[in-house]
Write an enzyme that holds these catalytic residues in place. Structure first.
Site, mmCIF file in Angstrom:
data_model
loop_
_atom_site.group_PDB
_atom_site.id
_atom_site.type_symbol
_atom_site.label_atom_id
_atom_site.label_comp_id
_atom_site.label_asym_id
_atom_site.label_seq_id
_atom_site.Cartn_x
_atom_site.Cartn_y
_atom_site.Cartn_z
ATOM 1 N N ASP A 166 -2.927 -0.679 7.116
ATOM 2 C CA ASP A 166 -2.300 -1.520 6.244
ATOM 3 C C ASP A 166 -2.955 -2.575 5.881
ATOM 4 O O ASP A 166 -2.945 -2.983 4.810
ATOM 5 C CB ASP A 166 -0.692 -1.680 6.522
ATOM 6 N N GLY A 213 3.995 -1.163 3.240
ATOM 7 C CA GLY A 213 3.199 -2.239 3.725
ATOM 8 C C GLY A 213 3.690 -3.764 3.592
ATOM 9 O O GLY A 213 2.691 -4.658 3.615
ATOM 10 N N SER A 214 4.830 -3.951 3.656
ATOM 11 C CA SER A 214 5.234 -5.301 3.475
ATOM 12 C C SER A 214 4.729 -6.349 4.532
ATOM 13 O O SER A 214 4.615 -7.380 4.592
ATOM 14 C CB SER A 214 6.570 -5.535 3.104
ATOM 15 N N SER A 215 4.810 -5.596 5.937
ATOM 16 C CA SER A 215 4.596 -6.443 6.966
ATOM 17 C C SER A 215 2.718 -6.786 6.934
ATOM 18 O O SER A 215 2.435 -8.039 7.223
ATOM 19 C CB SER A 215 4.700 -5.662 8.384
ATOM 20 N N GLY A 229 10.323 -3.483 4.786
ATOM 21 C CA GLY A 229 10.688 -2.416 5.887
ATOM 22 C C GLY A 229 10.957 -0.841 4.924
ATOM 23 O O GLY A 229 12.026 -0.213 5.468
ATOM 24 N N GLU A 279 0.211 -8.014 12.538
ATOM 25 C CA GLU A 279 0.719 -6.501 12.605
ATOM 26 C C GLU A 279 0.944 -6.002 13.949
ATOM 27 O O GLU A 279 2.006 -5.406 14.277
ATOM 28 C CB GLU A 279 -0.321 -5.636 11.928
ATOM 29 N N LYS A 303 0.970 -1.170 -0.106
ATOM 30 C CA LYS A 303 0.021 -0.030 -0.083
ATOM 31 C C LYS A 303 0.807 1.370 0.011
ATOM 32 O O LYS A 303 1.988 1.334 0.101
ATOM 33 C CB LYS A 303 -0.941 0.163 1.162
ATOM 34 N N ASN A 330 13.037 -13.641 1.313
ATOM 35 C CA ASN A 330 13.219 -12.191 1.193
ATOM 36 C C ASN A 330 13.891 -11.722 2.517
ATOM 37 O O ASN A 330 14.808 -10.667 2.151
ATOM 38 C CB ASN A 330 11.945 -11.252 1.378
ATOM 39 N N SER A 344 8.159 -12.042 -1.735
ATOM 40 C CA SER A 344 7.322 -10.558 -2.149
ATOM 41 C C SER A 344 8.141 -9.794 -2.905
ATOM 42 O O SER A 344 9.171 -9.879 -3.177
ATOM 43 C CB SER A 344 7.019 -9.748 -0.612
HETATM 44 N N1 LIG Z 1 8.319 -11.161 2.396
HETATM 45 C C1 LIG Z 1 8.421 -11.432 3.859
HETATM 46 N N2 LIG Z 1 8.953 -12.415 4.432
HETATM 47 C C2 LIG Z 1 9.172 -12.572 5.765
HETATM 48 N N3 LIG Z 1 8.705 -11.304 6.440
HETATM 49 C C3 LIG Z 1 8.379 -10.550 5.849
HETATM 50 C C4 LIG Z 1 8.088 -10.072 4.485
HETATM 51 N N4 LIG Z 1 7.623 -8.896 4.421
HETATM 52 C C5 LIG Z 1 7.588 -8.230 5.549
HETATM 53 N N5 LIG Z 1 7.886 -9.189 6.576
HETATM 54 C C6 LIG Z 1 7.906 -8.659 7.824
HETATM 55 O O1 LIG Z 1 7.637 -7.290 7.997
HETATM 56 C C7 LIG Z 1 8.783 -6.580 8.447
HETATM 57 C C8 LIG Z 1 8.904 -5.153 8.136
HETATM 58 O O2 LIG Z 1 7.820 -4.544 8.277
HETATM 59 P P1 LIG Z 1 7.890 -2.780 8.682
HETATM 60 O O3 LIG Z 1 8.976 -2.554 9.465
HETATM 61 O O4 LIG Z 1 6.172 -2.527 9.121
HETATM 62 O O5 LIG Z 1 7.963 -2.259 7.011
HETATM 63 P P2 LIG Z 1 6.818 -2.391 6.020
HETATM 64 O O6 LIG Z 1 5.609 -2.804 6.185
HETATM 65 O O7 LIG Z 1 6.956 -0.856 5.570
HETATM 66 O O8 LIG Z 1 7.740 -3.048 4.839
HETATM 67 C C9 LIG Z 1 10.004 -7.491 8.014
HETATM 68 O O9 LIG Z 1 10.910 -7.109 9.121
HETATM 69 C C10 LIG Z 1 9.486 -8.882 8.496
HETATM 70 O O10 LIG Z 1 9.416 -9.189 9.908
HETATM 71 C C1 LIG Z 2 3.156 4.787 10.441
HETATM 72 C C2 LIG Z 2 1.953 3.808 10.093
HETATM 73 O O1 LIG Z 2 0.728 4.657 9.932
HETATM 74 C C3 LIG Z 2 2.151 3.222 8.719
HETATM 75 C C4 LIG Z 2 3.276 2.293 8.867
HETATM 76 O O2 LIG Z 2 3.395 1.585 7.516
HETATM 77 P P1 LIG Z 2 4.617 0.885 6.959
HETATM 78 O O3 LIG Z 2 4.779 -0.248 7.870
HETATM 79 O O4 LIG Z 2 5.948 1.645 7.106
HETATM 80 O O5 LIG Z 2 4.482 0.345 5.733
HETATM 81 C C5 LIG Z 2 1.744 2.878 11.175
HETATM 82 C C6 LIG Z 2 0.483 2.376 11.246
HETATM 83 O O6 LIG Z 2 -0.497 2.796 10.674
HETATM 84 O O7 LIG Z 2 -0.115 1.204 11.828
HETATM 85 MG MG LIG Z 3 4.766 -2.410 8.169
#
Ligand SMILES: Nc1ncnc2c1ncn2[C@@H]1O[C@H](COP(=O)(O)OP(=O)(O)O)[C@@H](O)[C@H]1O
Ligand SMILES: C[C@@](O)(CCOP(=O)(O)O)CC(=O)O
Ligand SMILES: [Mg+2]
Length: 433
Positions: free
Chosen positions: A241, A181-183, A177, A230, A49, A91, A172
């Site tokens: 997200d 919104g990969s998490s 990170g 999450e 997202k 990943n 993915s």
């Molecule tokens: N493809 C994936 N495989 C395993 N873990 C993942 C994957 N994508 C995301 N994650 C988990 O989500 C975390 C990243 O989340 P976050 O810090 O919220 O960043 P974002 O959501 O912006 O990418 C990674 O450290 C991991 O724990």
């Molecule tokens: C900072 C926040 O608003 C979005 C975080 O998004 P991302 O994990 O950075 O993709 C946190 C949330 O809404 O849970």
């Molecule tokens: Mg995230």
């Protein structure tokens, strides 16, 4: 309690039992009882997202506007070797396997049923950390993904007589990170695949080369469990997200209330990944501390971001009736104001300042997206932006060492896949585990 286990990213892939006792350094061959086989494989995907406005403020009850991206996370669960639960997450270079018997000891004592996705409490997460030998590194990327898997797997199957043996592979297209919104995409996939494997939601039938969506009721359950994933990864997520990962499209999110923005104009957006790593969990905690320390200073900033989201929504609705260039000027100003607010909140980064400066030198307006602290930013392209300006901006941002591309938004939410609906590349990666 099971002996501590080490994450063995460099363990040979051909070794399915990448489970090593931290004490003995040898495989943990406990006896294999109390495990069931999954009936069949399940392949799902969920989109990343982009938050247009409202990141961070949304955690504190303010409005956010978000849209799904055309980059997805794919996850496959299939029957595993008898008595084993194996997870493959290339990943994040993490490959683990456990004996199902040892996992039984971790089943939660109180079972609230599948419909009430239960909050992961600190004691449960600590127990899982200890079991998996993850220590208490706050934001270790691999630890958080492993914990999210263990928590959802154990909770979803808590009321089964037996825990199933399974092998999970996840891949993915999203940078992890980086604010896209990969998490959440990961948590949504975990939730959908595990609930479907458990039989808690129907597995929508898919013809060859097709995908299918779940019913609204099933999507709500998927979203509730994804939110718990999450919680493990973010600490205190707003839920925006996972809502986008589940439903897709464009939506307004406010304190758990999700409103689809059905009549939004087609926006052209550049995405730039500064490639500066950061952790959402750490950034969200930092903002909370600032609000606690300076409530009279920070609360007006949150209120202003709320007003920006509402003004943006109003403008988008007007544009859907007939877009004019003045509307784009308003969107640009809102982007600039919000970027300043996000800096005030302490989630800016010199790499993001540079993105804003480089794009503004070409008359384009940018802000960070997601948690900030590095990661990604968005740049609005307007109808009066010349294509040569877009090309030059992209090149200059690439020269800064950033990834930069024009994105397409509004992808569908979580999908159930037939294997032949996947691209060859994704299928090849999932098949290699
Ligand atoms: N493809 C994936 N495989 C395993 N873990 C993942 C994957 N994508 C995301 N994650 C988990 O989500 C975390 C990243 O989340 P976050 O810090 O919220 O960043 P974002 O959501 O912006 O990418 C990674 O450290 C991991 O724990
Ligand atoms: C900072 C926040 O608003 C979005 C975080 O998004 P991302 O994990 O950075 O993709 C946190 C949330 O809404 O849970
Ligand atoms: Mg995230």
């Amino acid at each position: 309690m099971a002996p501590a286990l080490t994450l063995t990213s460099n363990w040979p892939r051909s070794t399915p039992l990448s489970l090593v006792s931290a004490e003995t350094g040898i495989f943990d061959f406990r006896k294999r009882v109390g495990s069931a086989m999954l009936a069949r494989e399940c392949i799902v995907s969920a989109p990343g997202k982009v938050i247009l406005h409202g990141e961070h403020a949304v955690v504190h009850g303010k409005v956010a506007l978000a849209v799904s991206l055309n980059l997805r996370t794919y996850l496959r669960i299939q029957p595993g070797a008898a008595g084993r639960v194996s997870i493959n997450m290339p990943n994040i270079d993490t490959f683990l396997s456990w004996d199902v018997t040892s996992l039984h000891a971790l089943l939660p004592a109180s079972r609230a049923g599948l419909q009430n996705a239960v909050e992961p409490d600190a004691a449960v997460v600590l127990k899982l950390r200890e079991y998996a030998g993850l220590g208490d590194r706050l934001a270790d990327t691999r630890s958080l993904a492993v914990l999210a898997f263990l928590y959802i797997y154990l909770s979803v199957f808590a009321e089964s007589r037996e825990l199933p043996s399974l092998t999970m592979a996840v891949w993915s297209e999203l940078p992890t990170g980086a604010g896209l919104g990969s998490s959440a995409a990961f948590s949504v996939c975990l939730s959908a695949a595990l609930l479907a494997s458990r039989g808690a939601i129907a597995c929508p039938a898919v013809e060859a080369a097709q995908t299918a969506r779940w019913s609204d009721e099933d999507l709500e359950l998927i979203n509730r469990w994804a939110f718990q994933g999450e919680k493990i990864i973010h600490g205190n997520p707003s839920g925006v997200d996972n809502a986008v990962g589940t439903w897709g499209g464009a939506l307004r999110y406010h304190s758990g209330k999700i409103k689809p923005l059905s009549s939004t104009p087609m926006l052209r957006i550049l995405l730039t990944n500064t490639r500066v790593p950061r952790s959402t969990k750490v950034l969200v905690a930092g903002v909370r501390d600032k609000i606690t320390k300076f409530p009279a200073i920070m609360n007006p900033v949150l209120d202003s971001i709320d007003a920006i989201s509402c003004e943006c929504e109003r403008t988008l609705m007007e544009m859907a009736r007939g877009p004019e260039i003045q509307h784009y000027r308003v969107l640009e100003e809102l982007i600039d104001i919000n970027q300043h607010h996000l800096n005030v909140m302490g989630v800016g980064h010199p790499s993001l300042d540079r993105l804003c400066q480089v794009s503004l030198a070409h008359g384009l307006h940018s802000k960070l997206t997601g948690a900030g602290g590095g990661g990604c930013g968005i740049t609005l392209l307007t109808p009066d932006t010349d294509s040569s300006v877009v090309e030059r901006s992209i090149q200059e941002l690439k020269d800064c060492g950033y990834d930069c591309w024009e994105t397409s938004i509004g992808a569908p939410g979580v999908l159930h896949h037939s294997p032949s609906s996947l691209t060859e590349d994704v299928l090849k990666i999932l098949n290699s585990y």
